[in-house]
Design a protein around this motif. Structure first.
Motif, PDB file in Angstrom:
ATOM      1  N   GLU A 101     -22.016   1.383  27.177  1.00 22.20           N
ATOM      2  CA  GLU A 101     -21.021   0.982  28.174  1.00 22.20           C
ATOM      3  C   GLU A 101     -19.905   0.166  27.528  1.00 22.20           C
ATOM      4  O   GLU A 101     -20.158  -0.707  26.710  1.00 22.20           O
ATOM      5  CB  GLU A 101     -21.683   0.166  29.279  1.00 22.20           C
ATOM      6  CG  GLU A 101     -20.748  -0.191  30.422  1.00 22.20           C
ATOM      7  CD  GLU A 101     -21.453  -0.874  31.573  1.00 22.20           C
ATOM      8  OE1 GLU A 101     -21.097  -2.032  31.868  1.00 22.20           O
ATOM      9  OE2 GLU A 101     -22.365  -0.260  32.160  1.00 22.20           O
ATOM     10  N   THR A 125     -14.291   0.575  33.504  1.00 26.02           N
ATOM     11  CA  THR A 125     -15.600   0.550  32.838  1.00 26.02           C
ATOM     12  C   THR A 125     -16.006   1.991  32.579  1.00 26.02           C
ATOM     13  O   THR A 125     -15.988   2.815  33.498  1.00 26.02           O
ATOM     14  CB  THR A 125     -16.663  -0.133  33.711  1.00 26.02           C
ATOM     15  OG1 THR A 125     -16.249  -1.473  33.993  1.00 26.02           O
ATOM     16  CG2 THR A 125     -18.005  -0.171  32.993  1.00 26.02           C
ATOM     17  N   GLU A 164     -14.940   2.729  37.495  1.00 19.17           N
ATOM     18  CA  GLU A 164     -16.152   2.416  36.732  1.00 19.17           C
ATOM     19  C   GLU A 164     -17.167   3.539  36.847  1.00 19.17           C
ATOM     20  O   GLU A 164     -17.209   4.270  37.846  1.00 19.17           O
ATOM     21  CB  GLU A 164     -16.777   1.109  37.215  1.00 19.17           C
ATOM     22  CG  GLU A 164     -17.312   1.156  38.637  1.00 19.17           C
ATOM     23  CD  GLU A 164     -18.059  -0.098  39.020  1.00 19.17           C
ATOM     24  OE1 GLU A 164     -18.496  -0.813  38.104  1.00 19.17           O
ATOM     25  OE2 GLU A 164     -18.215  -0.360  40.232  1.00 19.17           O
ATOM     26  N   VAL A 166     -20.617   4.759  37.662  1.00 23.52           N
ATOM     27  CA  VAL A 166     -21.717   4.270  38.497  1.00 23.52           C
ATOM     28  C   VAL A 166     -23.034   4.981  38.178  1.00 23.52           C
ATOM     29  O   VAL A 166     -24.114   4.471  38.488  1.00 23.52           O
ATOM     30  CB  VAL A 166     -21.385   4.421  39.994  1.00 23.52           C
ATOM     31  CG1 VAL A 166     -20.222   3.515  40.365  1.00 23.52           C
ATOM     32  CG2 VAL A 166     -21.068   5.869  40.362  1.00 23.52           C
ATOM     33  N   LYS A 167     -22.933   6.155  37.578  1.00 20.88           N
ATOM     34  CA  LYS A 167     -24.122   6.898  37.152  1.00 20.88           C
ATOM     35  C   LYS A 167     -23.803   7.624  35.857  1.00 20.88           C
ATOM     36  O   LYS A 167     -22.724   8.201  35.712  1.00 20.88           O
ATOM     37  CB  LYS A 167     -24.547   7.925  38.212  1.00 20.88           C
ATOM     38  CG  LYS A 167     -25.035   7.352  39.518  1.00 20.88           C
ATOM     39  CD  LYS A 167     -25.447   8.465  40.469  1.00 20.88           C
ATOM     40  CE  LYS A 167     -25.926   7.903  41.805  1.00 20.88           C
ATOM     41  NZ  LYS A 167     -26.311   8.990  42.744  1.00 20.88           N
ATOM     42  N   SER A 168     -24.736   7.604  34.940  1.00 26.23           N
ATOM     43  CA  SER A 168     -24.536   8.350  33.696  1.00 26.23           C
ATOM     44  C   SER A 168     -25.882   8.661  33.071  1.00 26.23           C
ATOM     45  O   SER A 168     -26.809   7.848  33.136  1.00 26.23           O
ATOM     46  CB  SER A 168     -23.674   7.554  32.701  1.00 26.23           C
ATOM     47  OG  SER A 168     -24.310   6.355  32.324  1.00 26.23           O
ATOM     48  N   ALA A 179     -17.976   8.580  38.349  1.00 25.57           N
ATOM     49  CA  ALA A 179     -17.115   7.404  38.351  1.00 25.57           C
ATOM     50  C   ALA A 179     -16.517   7.191  39.740  1.00 25.57           C
ATOM     51  O   ALA A 179     -16.131   8.149  40.415  1.00 25.57           O
ATOM     52  CB  ALA A 179     -15.997   7.569  37.328  1.00 25.57           C
ATOM     53  N   GLU A 180     -16.463   5.933  40.146  1.00 25.52           N
ATOM     54  CA  GLU A 180     -15.861   5.582  41.433  1.00 25.52           C
ATOM     55  C   GLU A 180     -14.880   4.440  41.216  1.00 25.52           C
ATOM     56  O   GLU A 180     -15.057   3.612  40.310  1.00 25.52           O
ATOM     57  CB  GLU A 180     -16.926   5.173  42.441  1.00 25.52           C
ATOM     58  CG  GLU A 180     -17.853   6.297  42.860  1.00 25.52           C
ATOM     59  CD  GLU A 180     -18.860   5.845  43.907  1.00 25.52           C
ATOM     60  OE1 GLU A 180     -18.802   4.667  44.320  1.00 25.52           O
ATOM     61  OE2 GLU A 180     -19.704   6.665  44.309  1.00 25.52           O
ATOM     62  N   ASN A 193      -9.696   5.004  47.878  1.00 19.10           N
ATOM     63  CA  ASN A 193     -10.934   5.119  47.106  1.00 19.10           C
ATOM     64  C   ASN A 193     -11.016   6.500  46.472  1.00 19.10           C
ATOM     65  O   ASN A 193     -10.761   7.513  47.131  1.00 19.10           O
ATOM     66  CB  ASN A 193     -12.145   4.893  48.003  1.00 19.10           C
ATOM     67  CG  ASN A 193     -12.198   3.483  48.556  1.00 19.10           C
ATOM     68  OD1 ASN A 193     -11.988   2.521  47.825  1.00 19.10           O
ATOM     69  ND2 ASN A 193     -12.454   3.344  49.854  1.00 19.10           N
ATOM     70  N   ILE A 195     -13.083   9.211  43.491  1.00 23.90           N
ATOM     71  CA  ILE A 195     -14.332   9.537  42.803  1.00 23.90           C
ATOM     72  C   ILE A 195     -14.060  10.662  41.819  1.00 23.90           C
ATOM     73  O   ILE A 195     -13.199  11.515  42.056  1.00 23.90           O
ATOM     74  CB  ILE A 195     -15.433   9.941  43.812  1.00 23.90           C
ATOM     75  CG1 ILE A 195     -16.792  10.084  43.109  1.00 23.90           C
ATOM     76  CG2 ILE A 195     -15.063  11.226  44.543  1.00 23.90           C
ATOM     77  CD1 ILE A 195     -17.960  10.244  44.077  1.00 23.90           C
TER      78      ILE A 195
END
Length: 295
Positions: A101, A125, A164, A166-168, A179-180, A193, A195
């Motif tokens: 990260e 991020t 950022e 959020v899941k990887s 990413a969101e 917002n 995604i």
């Protein structure tokens, strides 16, 4: 090298035959010389006893020497196997891809005439892959990730941008990340917002698009399932069809279609994720695509 030469000599059948022949010649010459007949019985016995003892000692020395060589070879062979195993494990560890990260934070002046905002905030991020065997492929993947997140984008200070991962994860050859974030253009009523998904083959660094998952004509099945889900929601959707580069991610027994705010639903719904059971799309999944290995 000397050890190998000695082993080669001692293990040669001709060497053993020659040694035996030499001993037989010595015995024959002793008998021909009639030395024993000139000695007393006691002395003759002692001579024969010494010869037999000498031959026995030589044989024992040879046996011990050969045994020592064999034990040494077994020991060295064992060390080489352990070292080879250690090298294989080390190489496997070095080639195992990992995700690290990272983040970028920027504050950029807003020089827009009449703007109520002095600066723009950029907070990103993201992840970088490391440990791949091919550094060029590794660089290609990392550049792709940074491009989706916006790490190298030239910002002019007129918008606040947050993004950022959020899941990887890396599953077999598939690197997947979701990413969101949000985008606020200075002067707008509010932030939007957003995604984005990242799906890359770590073997060649190629991006896996939504269309790569399915056979030709897949859109009818996917659209039907998506519209069925929207029909039971408590809001009106303007979803029409998925695209070849549709945002998506897979989690558990579901594939999710992901849409940014306002893309298919009222802004009050924010980001929309449409769940589709993998079992419902088996018939359109490409046999050579990434989903085939999951199913």
């Amino acid at each position: 090298m000397v050890l190998s030469l000695l082993k080669a000599v001692l293990s040669t059948p001709e060497f053993g035959i020659a040694s035996l022949g030499v001993l037989m010649l010595i015995f024959r010459n002793i008998i021909k010389a009639k030395i024993l007949s000139k000695l007393t019985q006691e002395h003759s016995y002692k001579v024969l006893d010494r010869i037999i003892t000498f031959v026995g000692v030589i044989a024992m020395i040879g046996a011990l020497f050969w045994g020592g060589i064999s034990i040494y070879e077994i020991h060295e062979s064992g060390k080489q196997k352990v070292q080879a195993g250690s090298n294989t494990q080390t190489q496997a560890k070095l080639e195992r891809p990992l995700l690290i990260e990272k983040s970028v934070n920027k504050t950029i002046p807003d020089y827009t005439p009449g703007s109520d905002f002095e600066t723009a905030d950029i907070h990103l991020t993201y992840v970088e892959v490391t440990g791949l065997k091919d550094p060029l492929i590794e660089k290609k993947i990392n550049e792709r990730i940074k491009g989706v997140i916006g790490v190298d984008t030239m910002y002019d200070g007129t918008e606040d941008y947050y993004m950022e991962i959020v899941k990887s994860s890396i599953d077999d050859n598939l690197l997947s990340a979701l990413a969101e974030g949000s985008l606020f253009v200075h002067g707008a009523a509010g932030a939007t917002n957003i995604i984005a998904s990242i799906n890359i083959n770590v073997k060649n660094g190629e991006v896996i698009q939504f269309k790569d998952l399915f056979r030709a004509g897949y859109t009818n099945t996917i659209n039907s399932l998506a519209k069925s889900w929207f029909s039971i929601q408590d809001y009106t959707s303007d979803f029409e069809s998925v695209s070849d580069d549709q945002c998506f991610y897979v989690s558990g027994n579901y594939m999710y279609l992901c849409f940014s705010e306002y893309e298919v639903a009222p802004g009050s719904e924010g980001i929309v994720n449409v769940p589709i059971k993998l079992d419902d799309i088996r018939g359109v999944v490409s046999k050579n695509g990434p989903l085939a290995y999951i199913l």
